[in-house]
Design a protein around this motif. Structure first.
Motif, PDB file in Angstrom:
ATOM      1  N   CYS A  40     -53.144 -11.258  28.288  1.00  0.00           N
ATOM      2  CA  CYS A  40     -54.025  -9.939  28.571  1.00  0.00           C
ATOM      3  C   CYS A  40     -54.486  -9.387  27.577  1.00  0.00           C
ATOM      4  CB  CYS A  40     -52.219  -9.105  28.983  1.00  0.00           C
ATOM      5  SG  CYS A  40     -53.930  -7.780  30.105  1.00  0.00           S
ATOM      6  N   VAL A  41     -55.607  -9.188  27.152  1.00  0.00           N
ATOM      7  CA  VAL A  41     -57.024  -9.169  26.307  1.00  0.00           C
ATOM      8  C   VAL A  41     -57.236  -7.437  26.655  1.00  0.00           C
ATOM      9  CG1 VAL A  41     -58.288  -9.518  24.502  1.00  0.00           C
ATOM     10  CG2 VAL A  41     -56.914 -11.016  24.795  1.00  0.00           C
ATOM     11  N   ILE A  42     -57.632  -6.671  26.558  1.00  0.00           N
ATOM     12  CA  ILE A  42     -57.805  -5.405  26.740  1.00  0.00           C
ATOM     13  C   ILE A  42     -58.889  -4.855  25.208  1.00  0.00           C
ATOM     14  CG2 ILE A  42     -57.981  -2.998  27.658  1.00  0.00           C
ATOM     15  CD1 ILE A  42     -55.492  -4.050  28.177  1.00  0.00           C
ATOM     16  N   PHE A  43     -60.550  -4.607  25.529  1.00  0.00           N
ATOM     17  CA  PHE A  43     -61.673  -3.937  24.778  1.00  0.00           C
ATOM     18  C   PHE A  43     -62.484  -3.267  25.703  1.00  0.00           C
ATOM     19  CE2 PHE A  43     -61.231  -8.278  22.802  1.00  0.00           C
ATOM     20  CZ  PHE A  43     -61.631  -8.488  21.254  1.00  0.00           C
ATOM     21  N   ASN A  44     -62.364  -2.517  24.267  1.00  0.00           N
ATOM     22  CA  ASN A  44     -62.739  -0.523  24.646  1.00  0.00           C
ATOM     23  C   ASN A  44     -63.448  -0.632  23.428  1.00  0.00           C
ATOM     24  OD1 ASN A  44     -62.885   1.148  26.594  1.00  0.00           O
ATOM     25  ND2 ASN A  44     -61.718   2.648  25.783  1.00  0.00           N
ATOM     26  N   ARG A  45     -64.837   0.540  23.481  1.00  0.00           N
ATOM     27  CA  ARG A  45     -64.903   0.827  22.972  1.00  0.00           C
ATOM     28  C   ARG A  45     -64.773   1.329  21.883  1.00  0.00           C
ATOM     29  NH1 ARG A  45     -70.226  -0.116  25.175  1.00  0.00           N
ATOM     30  NH2 ARG A  45     -70.796  -0.089  27.206  1.00  0.00           N
ATOM     31  N   SER A  46     -63.546   2.337  21.713  1.00  0.00           N
ATOM     32  CA  SER A  46     -63.208   2.704  20.624  1.00  0.00           C
ATOM     33  C   SER A  46     -61.334   2.510  21.601  1.00  0.00           C
ATOM     34  CB  SER A  46     -63.724   4.358  20.466  1.00  0.00           C
ATOM     35  OG  SER A  46     -63.153   4.821  21.740  1.00  0.00           O
ATOM     36  N   ASP A  97     -64.427 -15.022  20.671  1.00  0.00           N
ATOM     37  CA  ASP A  97     -63.210 -15.703  21.094  1.00  0.00           C
ATOM     38  C   ASP A  97     -62.451 -15.760  22.129  1.00  0.00           C
ATOM     39  OD1 ASP A  97     -64.427 -17.029  19.089  1.00  0.00           O
ATOM     40  OD2 ASP A  97     -62.388 -16.665  17.507  1.00  0.00           O
ATOM     41  N   ALA A  98     -62.383 -14.301  22.444  1.00  0.00           N
ATOM     42  CA  ALA A  98     -61.540 -13.657  23.755  1.00  0.00           C
ATOM     43  C   ALA A  98     -62.170 -13.621  24.673  1.00  0.00           C
ATOM     44  CB  ALA A  98     -61.228 -11.685  23.428  1.00  0.00           C
ATOM     45  N   VAL A  99     -64.021 -14.117  25.000  1.00  0.00           N
ATOM     46  CA  VAL A  99     -64.306 -14.497  26.333  1.00  0.00           C
ATOM     47  C   VAL A  99     -63.800 -15.749  26.348  1.00  0.00           C
ATOM     48  CG1 VAL A  99     -66.518 -14.248  26.447  1.00  0.00           C
ATOM     49  CG2 VAL A  99     -65.919 -12.592  25.930  1.00  0.00           C
ATOM     50  N   LYS A 100     -64.845 -16.596  25.135  1.00  0.00           N
ATOM     51  CA  LYS A 100     -64.425 -17.860  25.184  1.00  0.00           C
ATOM     52  C   LYS A 100     -63.327 -18.332  25.656  1.00  0.00           C
ATOM     53  CE  LYS A 100     -67.463 -18.822  21.228  1.00  0.00           C
ATOM     54  NZ  LYS A 100     -67.373 -19.040  20.174  1.00  0.00           N
ATOM     55  N   ALA A 101     -61.571 -17.832  25.917  1.00  0.00           N
ATOM     56  CA  ALA A 101     -60.280 -17.901  26.419  1.00  0.00           C
ATOM     57  C   ALA A 101     -60.208 -17.909  27.546  1.00  0.00           C
ATOM     58  CB  ALA A 101     -59.850 -17.515  25.178  1.00  0.00           C
ATOM     59  N   ALA A 102     -61.052 -16.244  28.204  1.00  0.00           N
ATOM     60  CA  ALA A 102     -60.789 -15.817  29.428  1.00  0.00           C
ATOM     61  C   ALA A 102     -60.372 -17.146  30.458  1.00  0.00           C
ATOM     62  CB  ALA A 102     -61.286 -14.360  29.586  1.00  0.00           C
ATOM     63  N   ASN A 103     -59.595 -17.002  31.527  1.00  0.00           N
ATOM     64  CA  ASN A 103     -60.167 -17.544  33.512  1.00  0.00           C
ATOM     65  C   ASN A 103     -60.094 -16.408  34.406  1.00  0.00           C
ATOM     66  OD1 ASN A 103     -57.091 -18.484  31.402  1.00  0.00           O
ATOM     67  ND2 ASN A 103     -58.652 -20.630  31.657  1.00  0.00           N
ATOM     68  N   ILE A 104     -59.727 -15.287  33.903  1.00  0.00           N
ATOM     69  CA  ILE A 104     -60.683 -13.911  34.698  1.00  0.00           C
ATOM     70  C   ILE A 104     -60.651 -12.810  33.763  1.00  0.00           C
ATOM     71  CG2 ILE A 104     -59.931 -12.748  36.376  1.00  0.00           C
ATOM     72  CD1 ILE A 104     -57.378 -14.136  37.635  1.00  0.00           C
ATOM     73  N   ILE A 105     -62.454 -13.126  33.977  1.00  0.00           N
ATOM     74  CA  ILE A 105     -62.496 -11.852  33.421  1.00  0.00           C
ATOM     75  C   ILE A 105     -62.810 -10.244  34.375  1.00  0.00           C
ATOM     76  CG2 ILE A 105     -64.602 -11.033  32.181  1.00  0.00           C
ATOM     77  CD1 ILE A 105     -64.670 -13.465  30.939  1.00  0.00           C
ATOM     78  N   ILE A 106     -62.430  -9.074  33.075  1.00  0.00           N
ATOM     79  CA  ILE A 106     -63.047  -7.579  34.524  1.00  0.00           C
ATOM     80  C   ILE A 106     -63.649  -7.451  33.602  1.00  0.00           C
ATOM     81  CG2 ILE A 106     -62.054  -6.405  35.726  1.00  0.00           C
ATOM     82  CD1 ILE A 106     -59.463  -7.940  36.398  1.00  0.00           C
ATOM     83  N   THR A 107     -64.817  -6.566  34.402  1.00  0.00           N
ATOM     84  CA  THR A 107     -65.146  -6.010  33.346  1.00  0.00           C
ATOM     85  C   THR A 107     -65.617  -4.554  34.440  1.00  0.00           C
ATOM     86  OG1 THR A 107     -67.697  -5.941  34.599  1.00  0.00           O
ATOM     87  CG2 THR A 107     -66.463  -7.306  32.091  1.00  0.00           C
TER      88      THR A 107
END
Length: 360
Positions: free
Chosen positions: A164-170, A210-220
């Motif tokens: 599980c990978v989480i990206f945030n603005r900060s 790299d995280a986008v490429k690896a994802a099977n499910i993406i939630i924004t």
């Protein structure tokens, strides 16, 4: 007549007793009725009032078989002080007694909106992904209540998820708190966080891509006004749940990715074509959309649903990715609030004010 009051802590205690299947069935009922244009659903247009530091929204809704509610949400204005913005969105739902017309419950709804959206997103995944789907990697963009609810529900529903990978603005306190919460709840999941790439930041850009490429499910779940990543990074077979945009100027994905899906699954066609910036920019029409409630048959007596193979196959073959776009519908609030009140009464959770509506 008594009044039940459910605090944020009470609501958290009650909602923890619902399984993913129960929440999905709850939303299946809502979306089925919505797509069938049932007369037992009422969703008047919301009323908006401006306050010193907030825009307050008043949203009444009714489902005859479930109940009548009004949710009040206060959204901080762009010039609101930092300490106000950090407190998030205050939200409360009042639930009416169907026989007497009086208020029977006051429910803190800070987390309920996120939970009902997450249940809708999970329903979209359950409907469109194969029965034997075993996603291994999930990517979430954002770190608010929406992302917390989505990840908690998806990680529970799909034990196959290893990363599980989480990206945030900060890299703020909210992101770290979310990471700690999820890690303690799902210790077997590899959980990492990152910061969305800023201009001229090559290192973070590579990490994010790299995280986008690896994802099977993406939630924004962001308020971004420009696409968060290019379409070319998204692998074939990925399912995306877009929760953030609710104005024409907001865009979480680019038009190329919208077009790759071919047919977009939405909560409500009319609402999405008016509010979802990604779909508006792509110049989509109702013919390019499929409402979630059109993709299954719901059995109200058994509280179960069965997928409709024809419409689902049309979506699966229309493109090489699948997308669910939600702007949220008021009757979702009715379903989740009434279910929470019913469960709270059963479990004896909350504060009851006796004789609330009785004169001396």
């Amino acid at each position: 007549m008594s009044l039940l009051v459910l605090s944020a802590a009470d609501v958290a205690k009650v909602t923890s007793t619902f399984s993913p299947d129960e929440l999905v069935a709850l939303m299946a009922n809502v979306f089925s009725r919505l797509s069938e244009r049932r007369r037992d659903i009422e969703q008047p247009h919301r009323v908006t009032l401006s306050m010193a530091h907030h825009t307050s929204l008043f949203m009444p809704s009714r489902i005859t078989c479930a109940g009548t509610t009004m949710k009040v949400v206060s959204v901080p204005t762009s010039d609101a002080p930092k300490e106000i913005k950090e407190k998030g969105l205050p939200a409360t739902t009042i639930v009416l007694d169907e026989q007497f017309g009086s208020v029977k419950a006051v429910v803190n709804a800070r987390r309920l909106t996120a939970l009902r959206n997450a249940a809708g997103s999970l329903l979209s995944a359950r409907v469109i992904l194969p029965d034997d789907a075993a996603p291994r990697t999930i990517l979430a963009i954002g770190a608010g209540a929406q992302i917390q609810a989505h990840l908690a529900l998806f990680l529970t529903a799909y034990p196959s998820i290893e990363t599980c990978v989480i990206f945030n603005r900060s890299r703020n306190t909210r992101l770290e708190t979310l990471r700690e919460l999820l890690q303690s709840t799902f210790p077997n999941v590899k959980l990492t966080t990152g910061v969305l790439p800023a201009a001229h930041s090559k290192e973070t850009e590579v990490e994010f891509h790299d995280a986008v490429k690896a994802a099977n499910i993406i939630i924004t779940a962001t308020s971004s006004t420009r696409p968060l990543f290019p379409s070319k990074l998204v692998q074939k077979g990925t399912h995306l749940c877009l929760i953030g945009s609710y104005k024409p100027e907001m865009h979480e994905i680019d038009t190329d990715l919208v077009k790759r899906a071919g047919i977009i699954i939405v909560d409500q066609k009319s609402a999405c074509l008016q509010e979802a910036g990604e779909l508006i920019d792509a110049q989509l029409t109702e013919g390019d959309l499929a409402e979630l409630g059109e993709l299954f048959d719901y059995n109200a007596k058994e509280k179960t649903w069965l997928p409709r193979e024809g419409p689902i196959e049309d979506i699966q073959t229309a493109g090489d990715v699948t997308i669910f776009k939600s702007v949220g519908v008021g009757v979702q609030d009715v379903a989740i609030a009434c279910a929470v009140v019913e469960r709270a009464v059963k479990e004896n959770i909350g504060v009851v004010i006796e004789q609330y509506d009785e004169d001396d």
